[in-house]
Design a protein around this motif. Structure first.
Motif: not given
Length: 361
Positions: A224-234, A236-245
Motif C-alpha cells: 500500500r505505501p509502496l504503491v502510493r509512493t510509486v504513484s507520487i514518483l510518477e 513528479v516525473a510528469k511535473g506535478d510537485l503538489s503531491q505528498r507521501a
C-alpha cells in the motif's frame, strides 16, 4: 481493525516484520508436526504392542492349545495301540506325546516371557495351575500305559478329561482376553486417529488461515505505501510537485516517504527559484527592450533633427549661393563699369545688408 493493524505494523521495520511472520508460520508448522508426531507415537505404541505382545501372546497361547489337543490325541492313540499290542504304534504315540508337550511348553514359556497386565497375570497363574494338575493326570495315565494297565489308563483318561478341558478353557479365556485387548486397543487407536485427524485438520486450517491472513497483512503493509509512493514518483516525473507521501510509522517505507517529501520540497524550492530568476530575467529583458526602444526613439529624433538641420543648411547654402550669385552679377557689372545694375533686396541678413550696402555704394 485492518487499518489499525497496518498502523501497528508500520511501526516495525520490514525485516523484523517479515521474520516475525515467518516465525509465526514456522511455529504453526511446528505445532502441526508436533501434533502429528504425537498421534503417530500413540498409534505406533498400539502397533508395537500388537506386534510385540498381542500377536506373540495369541500365537504362544495357540501353541499351548494346539499342544494340549495333540497331547490328548496322542494319549488316546497310545492307549489304543497298547490295547492292540502294537509296540511300534506305542513308540510312535510316545514320540507324539513328547513332541506335543514340547510344543505346549514352548508356547507356555514364550507366553510367560511377554508383558502382562494384572488381570492377565492372574488368569495365567490359574492356567498354569490347571496345566500342572492336568500334567499330573497325564503322567499317571502314561505310567499306567507303561505298566500296560490300559483299563486304569482309560479311567485316568476319562478323569483327566476334566482337568484338560479346564486347562483348555482357561487357555481359551486367555486367547479371548488377547482378542478383547486387541479390540480395545483398536478402539483406542481409532479414537486417537479420529481425534488426531480432527486436531490436524483444525491445526492445518488455523495455520493456513493465519499464514494467509499474515501474508495479506504483511503484503498490504508493504504494497500500500509502496504503491502510493510509486504513484507520487510518477506524478513528479510528469511535473506535478503538489503531491505528498503519507509518513506514518518508523519503517523503511515511512523513511522513504519522508525522503521523497523532502526531495519534492527541494524540487519545488528549486522550481520556485528558477521561476523567480526567469521572472527577473524577463523583467530585465523587458527593461532593456524599453531602454533600447527609448534609445532608438531618441536616435531617430536626433537623426530627424540632424536631417532637418542638414536640409536647413542645404537651403541656407543654396540661398547663400543664390544671393552671392546675385551680388556677383552686380559686382561683375560694376567691374565692367556698369553702375546701373542694382542688387535686388536679399533680406536683412548679412548678405542682404551687404547687398544693400553695395547698392548704396
Amino acid at each position: 481493525m485492518f487499518s489499525r493493524l497496518l498502523v501497528l505494523l508500520s511501526r516495525v521495520r520490514i525485516g523484523p516484520r517479515l521474520v516475525g511472520g515467518f516465525l509465526v508460520v514456522a511455529a504453526g508448522c511446528g505445532l502441526l508436526g508436533y501434533s502429528a508426531f504425537g498421534a503417530l507415537s500413540e498409534i505406533r505404541a498400539f502397533q508395537v504392542n500388537a506386534a510385540s505382545n498381542l500377536v506373540p501372546s495369541a500365537l504362544n497361547l495357540a501353541k499351548v492349545q494346539a499342544g494340549a489337543l495333540r497331547v490328548q490325541r496322542a494319549e488316546r492313540t497310545l492307549i489304543a495301540y497298547g490295547i492292540r499290542g502294537d509296540e511300534k504304534g506305542v513308540a510312535t504315540a510316545r514320540a507324539h506325546v513328547a513332541a506335543a508337550w514340547k510344543t505346549l511348553d514352548d508356547g507356555a514359556k514364550g507366553y510367560a516371557a511377554l508383558p502382562m497386565g494384572d488381570k492377565e497375570a492372574g488368569m495365567w497363574r490359574d492356567t498354569q495351575a490347571a496345566l500342572a494338575d492336568w500334567k499330573k493326570d497325564h503322567e499317571e495315565l502314561v505310567a499306567h500305559a507303561e505298566r500296560k494297565e490300559y483299563e486304569k489308563a482309560q479311567d485316568t483318561a476319562f478323569r483327566e478329561l476334566k482337568t484338560s478341558n479346564w486347562a483348555n478353557d482357561l487357555v481359551g479365556e486367555l486367547i479371548a482376553l488377547q482378542e478383547q485387548i486387541a479390540k480395545d486397543e483398536e478402539v483406542q487407536a481409532n479414537a486417537a486417529y479420529a481425534s488426531t485427524r480432527t486436531l490436524l485438520w483444525t491445526t492445518i486450517g488455523a495455520v493456513t488461515a493465519a499464514a494467509v491472513g499474515l501474508g495479506l497483512l504483511l503484503t498490504a503493509s508493504v504494497t500500500r505505501p509502496l504503491v502510493r509512493t510509486v504513484s507520487i514518483l510518477e506524478d513528479v516525473a510528469k511535473g506535478d510537485l503538489s503531491q505528498r507521501a503519507d509518513v506514518s510509522g518508523r519503517d523503511e517505507l515511512a523513511r522513504m516517504a519522508a525522503a521523497l517529501n523532502t526531495a519534492i520540497g527541494a524540487l519545488q524550492a528549486a522550481k520556485a527559484a528558477e521561476q523567480a530568476q526567469a521572472e527577473r530575467d524577463r523583467a530585465a529583458a523587458e527593461a532593456e527592450r524599453r531602454r533600447a526602444a527609448e534609445q532608438a526613439e531618441r536616435d531617430r529624433a536626433q537623426a530627424e533633427r540632424d536631417r532637418a538641420a542638414a536640409e536647413q543648411q542645404a537651403r541656407d547654402a543654396a540661398e547663400l549661393r543664390r544671393k552671392v550669385d546675385t551680388i556677383q552679377v552686380t559686382v561683375t557689372a560694376l567691374a565692367a563699369g556698369d553702375f546701373t545694375q542694382a542688387v535686388p533686396d536679399l533680406g536683412s541678413d548679412v548678405v542682404g545688408q551687404m547687398a544693400a550696402g553695395l547698392n548704396a555704394a
